[in-house]
Motif scaffolding. Structure first.
Motif, PDB file in Angstrom:
ATOM      1  N   HIS A 295      37.827  27.418  28.827  1.00  0.00           N
ATOM      2  CA  HIS A 295      37.773  27.297  30.277  1.00  0.00           C
ATOM      3  C   HIS A 295      37.692  28.698  30.865  1.00  0.00           C
ATOM      4  CE1 HIS A 295      40.023  26.121  34.225  1.00  0.00           C
ATOM      5  NE2 HIS A 295      38.725  26.168  34.412  1.00  0.00           N
ATOM      6  N   HIS A 296      36.565  29.011  31.509  1.00  0.00           N
ATOM      7  CA  HIS A 296      36.356  30.316  32.124  1.00  0.00           C
ATOM      8  C   HIS A 296      36.966  30.273  33.519  1.00  0.00           C
ATOM      9  CE1 HIS A 296      33.674  31.068  28.811  1.00  0.00           C
ATOM     10  NE2 HIS A 296      32.979  29.986  29.120  1.00  0.00           N
ATOM     11  N   ARG A 297      38.084  30.958  33.674  1.00  0.00           N
ATOM     12  CA  ARG A 297      38.788  30.935  34.955  1.00  0.00           C
ATOM     13  C   ARG A 297      38.337  32.098  35.824  1.00  0.00           C
ATOM     14  NH1 ARG A 297      44.832  29.786  33.777  1.00  0.00           N
ATOM     15  NH2 ARG A 297      44.805  31.872  32.901  1.00  0.00           N
ATOM     16  N   LEU A 298      38.999  32.312  36.920  1.00  0.00           N
ATOM     17  CA  LEU A 298      38.649  33.431  37.800  1.00  0.00           C
ATOM     18  C   LEU A 298      38.654  34.735  37.022  1.00  0.00           C
ATOM     19  CD1 LEU A 298      40.754  32.482  40.944  1.00  0.00           C
ATOM     20  CD2 LEU A 298      38.287  32.273  40.652  1.00  0.00           C
ATOM     21  N   PRO A 299      37.836  35.703  37.433  1.00  0.00           N
ATOM     22  CA  PRO A 299      37.717  36.953  36.660  1.00  0.00           C
ATOM     23  C   PRO A 299      39.034  37.651  36.370  1.00  0.00           C
ATOM     24  CG  PRO A 299      36.007  36.858  38.329  1.00  0.00           C
ATOM     25  CD  PRO A 299      36.915  35.683  38.570  1.00  0.00           C
ATOM     26  N   ARG A 300      40.013  37.530  37.249  1.00  0.00           N
ATOM     27  CA  ARG A 300      41.271  38.238  37.004  1.00  0.00           C
ATOM     28  C   ARG A 300      42.202  37.510  36.037  1.00  0.00           C
ATOM     29  NH1 ARG A 300      41.719  36.728  42.538  1.00  0.00           N
ATOM     30  NH2 ARG A 300      43.213  35.063  42.819  1.00  0.00           N
ATOM     31  N   TYR A 301      41.830  36.307  35.634  1.00  0.00           N
ATOM     32  CA  TYR A 301      42.637  35.531  34.689  1.00  0.00           C
ATOM     33  C   TYR A 301      41.902  35.400  33.363  1.00  0.00           C
ATOM     34  CZ  TYR A 301      45.168  34.180  38.891  1.00  0.00           C
ATOM     35  OH  TYR A 301      45.877  34.205  40.057  1.00  0.00           O
ATOM     36  N   PRO A 302      42.625  35.411  32.264  1.00  0.00           N
ATOM     37  CA  PRO A 302      41.948  35.254  30.967  1.00  0.00           C
ATOM     38  C   PRO A 302      41.456  33.816  30.773  1.00  0.00           C
ATOM     39  CG  PRO A 302      44.330  35.332  30.665  1.00  0.00           C
ATOM     40  CD  PRO A 302      44.069  35.600  32.127  1.00  0.00           C
ATOM     41  N   ASP A 303      40.424  33.678  29.946  1.00  0.00           N
ATOM     42  CA  ASP A 303      39.950  32.340  29.589  1.00  0.00           C
ATOM     43  C   ASP A 303      41.074  31.579  28.907  1.00  0.00           C
ATOM     44  OD1 ASP A 303      37.464  33.048  30.539  1.00  0.00           O
ATOM     45  OD2 ASP A 303      36.567  33.341  28.570  1.00  0.00           O
ATOM     46  N   ARG A 304      41.051  30.257  29.045  1.00  0.00           N
ATOM     47  CA  ARG A 304      42.059  29.420  28.394  1.00  0.00           C
ATOM     48  C   ARG A 304      41.352  28.520  27.390  1.00  0.00           C
ATOM     49  NH1 ARG A 304      46.132  27.066  32.272  1.00  0.00           N
ATOM     50  NH2 ARG A 304      47.149  29.017  31.833  1.00  0.00           N
TER      51      ARG A 304
END
Length: 123
Positions: free
Chosen positions: A86-95
């Motif tokens: 899951h590609h989250r917002l740029p400031r958060y790592p992928d999950r």
């Protein structure tokens, strides 16, 4: 009923499968390779209000696991041996989510629901 509303597909996911790949030294190792990249998806928590959290003991550690469902447009192949990034917002790592169930729209083949879990391992 069950149609895919493009406006709700506001997340991006990649579906990966386990495969033998070559590392930087040319050695064959098991790794994950993309099957479908950056697909539009919607995410839904299983209970509708938040993640279903499960806590249990694995080995001698307490582990937390959450479940969610991703809806994507119908694509093939997808199976439970694969995983979702899951590609989250740029400031958060992928999950990374482990796919537990693949539930296709058998009639119209418009969408697939992926029942997934996160937290107990790296997918």
């Amino acid at each position: 009923m069950g149609q895919v509303n493009a406006g709700r597909l506001n997340q991006r996911i990649t579906i990966e499968k386990k495969s033998t790949v070559r590392d930087d030294w040319g050695q064959e190792v098991e790794g994950w390779v993309p099957v479908h990249s950056r697909l539009p998806a919607s995410i839904k928590t299983i209970n509708g209000t938040g993640f279903v959290n499960q806590e249990f003991v694995a080995g001698d550690k307490e582990v937390s696991r959450a479940t969610a469902s991703f809806r994507i447009r119908y694509v093939e192949p997808v199976d439970a041996a694969m995983r979702v990034v899951h590609h989250r917002l740029p400031r958060y790592p992928d999950r990374i989510y482990e796919i537990k169930a693949v539930l296709p729209d058998e009639v119209a083949q418009e969408f697939i629901d992926l029942g997934c879990a996160v937290g107990a391992n790296e997918g």
